[in-house]
Design an enzyme around this catalytic site. Structure first.
Site, PDB file in Angstrom:
ATOM      1  N   LYS A   1      -9.384   2.593  -2.040  1.00  0.00           N
ATOM      2  CA  LYS A   1      -9.633   1.897  -0.770  1.00  0.00           C
ATOM      3  C   LYS A   1     -11.017   2.229  -0.197  1.00  0.00           C
ATOM      4  O   LYS A   1     -11.342   3.400   0.030  1.00  0.00           O
ATOM      5  CB  LYS A   1      -8.543   2.268   0.236  1.00  0.00           C
ATOM      6  CG  LYS A   1      -8.551   1.470   1.531  1.00  0.00           C
ATOM      7  CD  LYS A   1      -7.321   1.833   2.376  1.00  0.00           C
ATOM      8  CE  LYS A   1      -7.206   0.994   3.633  1.00  0.00           C
ATOM      9  NZ  LYS A   1      -5.972   1.308   4.388  1.00  0.00           N
TER      10      LYS A   1
ATOM     11  N   CYS B   1      -5.235  -3.282   2.358  1.00  0.00           N
ATOM     12  CA  CYS B   1      -4.992  -3.365   3.797  1.00  0.00           C
ATOM     13  C   CYS B   1      -6.252  -3.552   4.638  1.00  0.00           C
ATOM     14  O   CYS B   1      -6.849  -4.616   4.629  1.00  0.00           O
ATOM     15  CB  CYS B   1      -4.182  -2.145   4.233  1.00  0.00           C
ATOM     16  SG  CYS B   1      -3.232  -2.467   5.739  1.00  0.00           S
TER      17      CYS B   1
ATOM     18  N   VAL C   1      -0.266  -2.543  10.553  1.00  0.00           N
ATOM     19  CA  VAL C   1       0.332  -2.177  11.837  1.00  0.00           C
ATOM     20  C   VAL C   1      -0.217  -3.042  12.971  1.00  0.00           C
ATOM     21  O   VAL C   1       0.380  -3.125  14.031  1.00  0.00           O
ATOM     22  CB  VAL C   1       0.114  -0.674  12.146  1.00  0.00           C
ATOM     23  CG1 VAL C   1       0.967   0.200  11.231  1.00  0.00           C
ATOM     24  CG2 VAL C   1      -1.351  -0.256  12.042  1.00  0.00           C
ATOM     25  N   MET C   2      -1.361  -3.685  12.761  1.00  0.00           N
ATOM     26  CA  MET C   2      -1.923  -4.584  13.783  1.00  0.00           C
ATOM     27  C   MET C   2      -1.502  -6.021  13.431  1.00  0.00           C
ATOM     28  O   MET C   2      -1.204  -6.318  12.282  1.00  0.00           O
ATOM     29  CB  MET C   2      -3.444  -4.459  13.817  1.00  0.00           C
ATOM     30  CG  MET C   2      -3.921  -3.084  14.240  1.00  0.00           C
ATOM     31  SD  MET C   2      -5.680  -3.045  14.673  1.00  0.00           S
ATOM     32  CE  MET C   2      -6.467  -3.419  13.117  1.00  0.00           C
TER      33      MET C   2
ATOM     34  N   GLU D   1       0.857  -1.198   0.000  1.00  0.00           N
ATOM     35  CA  GLU D   1       0.000   0.000   0.000  1.00  0.00           C
ATOM     36  C   GLU D   1       0.898   1.255   0.000  1.00  0.00           C
ATOM     37  O   GLU D   1       1.979   1.263   0.611  1.00  0.00           O
ATOM     38  CB  GLU D   1      -0.836  -0.042   1.290  1.00  0.00           C
ATOM     39  CG  GLU D   1      -1.772   1.117   1.517  1.00  0.00           C
ATOM     40  CD  GLU D   1      -2.518   0.983   2.865  1.00  0.00           C
ATOM     41  OE1 GLU D   1      -2.148   0.120   3.693  1.00  0.00           O
ATOM     42  OE2 GLU D   1      -3.481   1.740   3.066  1.00  0.00           O
TER      43      GLU D   1
HETATM   44  C1  ACM Z   1      -4.093   0.003   7.096  1.00  0.00           C
HETATM   45  O1  ACM Z   1      -5.193  -0.106   6.547  1.00  0.00           O
HETATM   46  N1  ACM Z   1      -3.073   0.559   6.474  1.00  0.00           N
HETATM   47  C2  ACM Z   1      -3.875  -0.511   8.447  1.00  0.00           C
END
Ligand code: ACM
Length: 262
Positions: free
Chosen positions: A113, A146, A173-174, A43
Site C-alpha cells: 500500500k 483502500c 470507514v469513510m 484489505e
Molecule cells: C483505509 O485505507 N483502510 C481507510
C-alpha cells in the site's frame, strides 16, 4: 463468448480479528465453492484491521512465500482461478499493508500500500512496490489498496501502465470512496472492483457497499452495507482498451503533460 468475457467479482466478508488460520480457510472455502476467473477479497483479510501495537500485528504478519498460502496457490492452479486479497506482510524488520495476487498459474505478486491511512502510519512501513500491472491470460490487472483511492494518480498510473481492471481490496470507514471509484473508472476508462469488509473493530465501522464499476462509469453491482455477499459477473474487459470518448477525443492522447505538475 469472446475471450475478453471474464468472470470477476468481490467477496464482501466478515473477518475474524487476529485469527489468521480461520481467515485463510474462509478465503480457500469461497475460492473452492465459487466459479470465477478473478475474485477480490478485502484489505487485511488475514488479520483484521485494528491493532494498537505494531509488535502485535508483526507477530501474525506473513511473508509472501509463507507455506500457509500453499494450499490456496494449489487450488488456484488446479481450478484455473486467480485471487487478490489483503494481508499484513512481514519482510525482515518491515511490516507492510499488502495485497497478494495468486494467479491461475500459481504465481504470487505483492503490491504494498502506497498511501497509508491515519493510524496505519504507526503500524506499517510505507509501501515500496509502486503500482504495476499483471497479465492474466489476455487481460491486464492492477492492484491498489483502500485509501489509495483518494489519490487519483494511483488509478491513473495503473491505467497508463495498461490496466484494464483495478482490484481494490479495502477496509473503508469513510463514506466517499464508492462514489469516487465511479469517477476513477470513468476518467481512466477501466473496470474497478472495490472489495470492502463489513463489521466493526474498535472505533472502526466498516461500510460494506463493495462494488464493480464498468469502464463507462456504470455501477454493475453494489452490495449492501452490512451483509456478507460474494458477487461474480461476466465483464467484457476489452472495452477498457478503448480510450476514445468520441471521434475527436482520446482520453490518453489528449493529455497535456506540459501543463501538469508531478
Ligand atoms: C483505509 O485505507 N483502510 C481507510
Amino acid at each position: 463468448m469472446s475471450r475478453c468475457q471474464y468472470r470477476v467479482g468481490f467477496s464482501q466478508i466478515k473477518i475474524h480479528h487476529k485469527d489468521v488460520e480461520k481467515n485463510i480457510e474462509k478465503i480457500e472455502r469461497i475460492t473452492k465453492e465459487k466459479m470465477f476467473d478473478l475474485l477480490v477479497f478485502p484489505e487485511l483479510s488475514t488479520t483484521g484491521y485494528h491493532f494498537e501495537k505494531r509488535k502485535d500485528l508483526k507477530k501474525i504478519s506473513l511473508q509472501k512465500d509463507d507455506e500457509i498460502f500453499d494450499s490456496l496457490e494449489k487450488l488456484c492452479r488446479d481450478e484455473c482461478k486467480s485471487v487478490v486479497f489483503g494481508f499484513s506482510e512481514k519482510d525482515g524488520e518491515n511490516v507492510y499493508n499488502s495485497a497478494m495476487m495468486i494467479t491461475f498459474e500459481g504465481k504470487r505478486y505483492v503490491y504494498r500500500k502506497t498511501h497509508l491511512f491515519f493510524k496505519e502510519k504507526k503500524l506499517f512501513d510505507k509501501g515500496d512496490s509502486g503500482f504495476f500491472v499483471v497479465k492474466l491470460k489476455d487481460i491486464n490487472v492492477g492492484m491498489m489498496i483502500c485509501f489509495d483511492w483518494i489519490f487519483p494518480e494511483a488509478a491513473r498510473t495503473l491505467a497508463l501502465k495498461g490496466a484494464q481492471l483495478i482490484a481494490h481490496p479495502s477496509n473503508l470507514v469513510m463514506p466517499y470512496c464508492q462514489n469516487a471509484m465511479i469517477t476513477r473508472s470513468l476518467e481512466n476508462r477501466i473496470f474497478s472492483i472495490t472489495s470492502n469488509r463489513i463489521g466493526r473493530e474498535g472505533d472502526y465501522n466498516f461500510t460494506g457497499k463493495s462494488q464493480i464499476v464498468s469502464s463507462d462509469g456504470r455501477i454493475i453491482h453494489r452490495a449492501k452495507s452490512s451483509t456478507e455477499e460474494v458477487f461474480i459477473t461476466y465483464v467484457d474487459l476489452k472495452k477498457a482498451k478503448n480510450k476514445k470518448i468520441n471521434d475527436r477525443n482520446d482520453l490518453f492522447k489528449d493529455r497535456r503533460n506540459e501543463f501538469y505538475v508531478c
